[in-house]
Enzyme design. Structure first.
Site, PDB file in Angstrom:
ATOM      1  CD  GLN A  44       9.477  -0.261   4.329  1.00 25.32           C
ATOM      2  OE1 GLN A  44       9.843  -0.873   3.343  1.00 25.32           O
ATOM      3  NE2 GLN A  44       9.796   1.006   4.536  1.00 25.32           N
ATOM      4  CG  HIS A  45       4.292   1.458   3.736  1.00 24.51           C
ATOM      5  ND1 HIS A  45       5.255   2.437   3.573  1.00 24.51           N
ATOM      6  CD2 HIS A  45       4.574   0.508   2.799  1.00 24.51           C
ATOM      7  CE1 HIS A  45       6.064   2.105   2.578  1.00 24.51           C
ATOM      8  NE2 HIS A  45       5.681   0.940   2.097  1.00 24.51           N
ATOM      9  CG  ASP A  63       9.067  -5.442   4.714  1.00 26.11           C
ATOM     10  OD1 ASP A  63       9.450  -4.348   4.211  1.00 26.11           O
ATOM     11  OD2 ASP A  63       7.950  -5.936   4.467  1.00 26.11           O
TER      12      ASP A  63
END
Length: 476
Positions: free
Chosen positions: A71-72, A238
């Site tokens: 992520q991110h 995830d």
């Protein structure tokens, strides 16, 4: 038999599993490494994905594929679809000052008011991991790159886009074909998990303009097709993909014991934690995925085993040879600071030492209990946000230890289910791909071990003692 592919594009590597869509039976698999670092060019992910697909025997006979990803990560594209600069990953902390600025700005200089504003609008108080803070960093440090940014996407979005045969040089029209899902979008800082909408005002205040963003598709909606005709699922962040991989439902709390600890739950209630301890993410099914992290988990076991001159397996044996509560010995495992509670400068401490209880067995037990008590505080933070916890699903490298399983059941006071070891993120993506084919998530069998909680009317005494020494209280 229709086959589906699940992909886990994590920080460390890319893993591909090919499974029977009806039964979940593993047919074949492959993997390839990613380069280390907190700043990585997305081309490395694409190269690793191609290598992992080849090792898994290709996708020619696959009917659907989906990607779970880290992520991110900030992936910036110019108007032609070219990557502008290496992606800043979730573990890149250079935007920490920008996160603090965003909080203060939202509260007109009042940090508490700013945190409350962010929690209400996005479900998450800004920290350096979030994409929005990285965009602020980009605008402040690389203004020309910020101006060139025509589209912003996340690692799994970009890989799904590439799988659909889009990419560099395709031009502005291809940027409109970027797709994502609500679980990954909810980790950006410019998406409202509760309302399911992007927040353009956040992008104006971070990047300086509103770029093209991936269209958020439904949990079982196709995001495109591969050149071979396989449907591409919406994908997921995830943790949300891992939730699918272990079939987590409302009432389940997934606790992962790795280098760090992660506690997240499937909830029908969105989280809005003004303290910032709980991130108010969405899940991959239409529910929510409140999440808390701890910084200290298996490294505490590694350090204790090294001190005692034993291996990890023997550490577990030693811990089980000691009584519950380690004869009053209590370890607060903040070896590298802590995130839950937010004590970045804290250190670990050992309490209640006497001549009689200072033994290898008790120290081993105290280490296991300390880590599990720390995770119990993460669970309490989720419960304070309205999470209904009925069962713990224990995963990660430490989950297979009998000592950890037994202490977990006592510390959490809930039934614990330990699924067989597996590639939970890739498996969850494969399960999602199967759902895209049929319109319904399949119920694949999941083997594992069930551990009953201790019989007690209240918290385990060692948890109560731990909270006294750690300065934390039950938040449920």
């Amino acid at each position: 038999m229709p086959l589906v592919a699940g992909i886990d594009s994590s920080t460390q590597s890319c893993k591909v599993v090919i499974r029977d869509s009806a039964t979940g039976t593993l047919v074949r698999q492959g993997r390839a490494p990613h380069p280390e670092g907190t700043e990585v060019h997305p081309d490395h992910w694409w190269t690793a994905l191609q290598e992992a697909i080849r090792e898994a025997g290709g996708l020619d006979d696959v009917d659907a594929v989906s990607i779970g990803g880290q992520q991110h990560g900030m992936v910036c594209l110019d108007e032609s679809g070219n990557v502008i600069r290496p992606a800043l990953l979730w573990n890149d902390t250079r935007s920490a000052p920008d996160a603090e600025e965003l909080i203060l700005e939202a509260g007109s200089g009042d940090a508490a008011a700013g945190a409350a504003s962010w929690a209400a609008s996005t479900g998450t108080v800004p920290v350096a991991s979030l994409t929005a803070t990285k965009l602020r960093w980009l605008a402040r440090n690389e203004p020309e790159n910020a101006r060139r940014t025509a589209a912003v996407c996340l690692p799994h979005d970009w890989l799904s886009w590439r799988l659909a045969c889009h990419g560099p040089g395709d031009g502005p029209a291809s940027l409109e074909l970027l797709r994502t899902d609500r679980s990954d979008a909810s980790g950006t800082g410019y998406f409202s998990a509760s309302n399911g909408e992007y927040l353009p005002e956040v992008l104006e205040s971070t990047l300086g303009h509103v770029p093209i963003l991936p269209v958020v598709v439904g949990p079982l909606e196709a995001a495109g097709k591969t050149p071979g005709g396989a449907l591409i699922g919406p994908g997921a962040g995830d943790n949300a993909a891992a939730g699918l991989g272990v079939s987590a439902a409302v009432g389940d709390v997934v606790i992962s014991i790795g280098t760090s600890g992660t506690v997240f739950a499937v909830s029908d209630v969105p989280a809005q934690d003004v303290s910032g301890l709980v991130a108010g993410f969405a899940d991959a099914t239409g529910n929510f995925l409140p999440l808390a992290c701890t910084l200290n988990a298996t490294r505490v076991f590694d350090a204790t085993a090294a001190l005692l001159g034993v291996g990890l397996e023997e550490l577990g044996v030693l811990a089980l040879s000691a009584p519950e509560g380690a004869d009053g010995l209590t370890l607060v495992p903040y070896f590298e600071g802590e995130r839950t509670p937010n004590l970045p400068d804290a250190t670990g401490s050992l309490h209640g030492i006497t001549v009689s209880n200072y033994t290898p067995a008790n120290l081993a037990r105290a280490a296991v209990e300390g880590v599990l008590c720390s995770l119990a505080d993460g669970l309490a933070a989720l419960q304070a946000q309205g999470v209904s916890a009925q069962r713990i699903i224990l995963v990660g490298g430490g989950a297979q230890s009998e000592a950890i399983q037994q202490v977990a059941a006592s510390a959490f006071g809930l039934p614990v289910f330990v699924p067989r070891p597996g590639e939970y993120v890739a498996d969850g993506a494969a399960r999602q791909a199967a759902g895209v084919l049929t319109g319904q998530l399949p119920q694949w069998p999941l083997d594992g071990v069930n551990v009953k909680p201790r019989e007690s009317d209240g918290a385990a005494p060692f948890l109560t003692r731990y909270r006294q020494y750690a300065g934390t209280v039950a938040m449920s």
